[in-house]
Design a protein around this motif. Structure first.
Motif, PDB file in Angstrom:
ATOM      1  N   PHE A 186       0.820  -1.216   0.000  1.00  0.00           N
ATOM      2  CA  PHE A 186       0.000   0.000   0.000  1.00  0.00           C
ATOM      3  C   PHE A 186       0.855   1.268   0.000  1.00  0.00           C
ATOM      4  O   PHE A 186       0.618   2.208   0.756  1.00  0.00           O
ATOM      5  N   ILE A 187       1.886   1.253  -0.844  1.00  0.00           N
ATOM      6  CA  ILE A 187       2.753   2.427  -1.002  1.00  0.00           C
ATOM      7  C   ILE A 187       2.898   2.698  -2.504  1.00  0.00           C
ATOM      8  O   ILE A 187       2.492   1.883  -3.334  1.00  0.00           O
ATOM      9  N   SER A 188       3.487   3.847  -2.862  1.00  0.00           N
ATOM     10  CA  SER A 188       3.643   4.197  -4.269  1.00  0.00           C
ATOM     11  C   SER A 188       4.843   3.470  -4.882  1.00  0.00           C
ATOM     12  O   SER A 188       5.761   3.030  -4.169  1.00  0.00           O
ATOM     13  N   ILE A 189       4.828   3.361  -6.208  1.00  0.00           N
ATOM     14  CA  ILE A 189       5.964   2.750  -6.903  1.00  0.00           C
ATOM     15  C   ILE A 189       7.234   3.564  -6.643  1.00  0.00           C
ATOM     16  O   ILE A 189       8.319   2.997  -6.458  1.00  0.00           O
ATOM     17  N   LYS A 190       7.098   4.882  -6.605  1.00  0.00           N
ATOM     18  CA  LYS A 190       8.251   5.747  -6.325  1.00  0.00           C
ATOM     19  C   LYS A 190       8.847   5.440  -4.958  1.00  0.00           C
ATOM     20  O   LYS A 190      10.080   5.394  -4.794  1.00  0.00           O
ATOM     21  N   THR A 191       7.995   5.192  -3.983  1.00  0.00           N
ATOM     22  CA  THR A 191       8.478   4.856  -2.640  1.00  0.00           C
ATOM     23  C   THR A 191       9.203   3.512  -2.654  1.00  0.00           C
ATOM     24  O   THR A 191      10.230   3.340  -1.986  1.00  0.00           O
ATOM     25  N   VAL A 192       8.675   2.559  -3.414  1.00  0.00           N
ATOM     26  CA  VAL A 192       9.347   1.268  -3.545  1.00  0.00           C
ATOM     27  C   VAL A 192      10.747   1.461  -4.130  1.00  0.00           C
ATOM     28  O   VAL A 192      11.730   0.886  -3.649  1.00  0.00           O
TER      29      VAL A 192
END
Length: 221
Positions: A186-192
């Motif tokens: 439940f996080i953004s791809i950018k955060t990943v």
């Protein structure tokens, strides 16, 4: 006439209220007369207070908790409730979580796929002094004590990572795409991408292929 064994006093520690309610309901159903839930706690501080107040025979303890984790609960409760035993009940089946929790003082480790009757049996066995593990997890402990897993090295490397970085690391090492990791956590791809860059930098690795091999060598998959 044999006197029936008294119910095992238990405290449930988990940061998800719905899960605690589910465990309480399962124990009330499958463990009627065998297990008695005295209290629940959602983080380390609450758990330490509940253990000190109730001195249960067994604490059902999640591994990852706000405020320091299950190992911190055991460390801080050692003086106030020295006879209390701990049974880890976690969604994680990663080697470092199993080994670290057992090293921290838990008498057993089972995953959240366990059934109600199996959990009641595990609680009773831990209360009686047995060590209890889900079948696959027992191998991690045996390997660690046999020396085939370098526990100190695993801990030292993993200590460099935050809890979220560990979650991202494990999923990426298992072959998840960034989009799939983002959806799972439940996080953004950018955060990943940010977490992945940090993981590779801290572990001094250059690619996800190297990360997969690093995790596999340490039984983290």
């Amino acid at each position: 006439m044999t006197t029936p064994a008294r119910p095992v006093p238990v405290v449930i520690v988990d940061d998800h209220a719905m899960f605690r309610s589910g465990v309480r309901a399962e124990l009330a159903s499958a463990g009627a007369g065998v297990v008695e839930v005295l209290a629940e706690a959602a983080d380390v501080d609450q758990a330490v207070r509940a253990v000190a107040e109730h001195r249960p025979d067994v604490v059902l303890l999640d591994v990852h908790l706000p405020g320091g984790g299950g190992v911190e609960v055991m460390r801080r409760s050692a003086l106030t409730a020295p006879d209390t035993r701990y049974l880890a009940l976690s969604v994680s089946d990663a080697a470092e979580d199993v080994i670290g929790t057992i090293r921290g003082g838990a008498r057993g480790y089972v995953t959240k796929t366990i059934t109600g009757p199996e959990l009641v049996s595990a609680i009773r066995r831990v209360a009686d002094g047995d060590a209890v593990f889900s079948p696959r997890l027992a191998g991690f402990v045996l390997d660690a004590f046999a020396g085939s897993i370098e526990v100190a090295a695993v801990d030292e490397d993993l200590d460099r990572l935050t809890e979220r970085e560990r979650e991202v690391m494990r999923l990426i090492a298992r072959g998840y795409a960034y989009k799939e990791v983002a959806k799972e956590l439940f996080i953004s791809i950018k955060t990943v991408e940010t977490h992945m860059s940090s993981v590779l930098r801290k572990l001094q690795l250059s690619s996800r292929h190297e990360l997969t091999r690093w995790a596999s060598d340490r039984r983290l998959l």
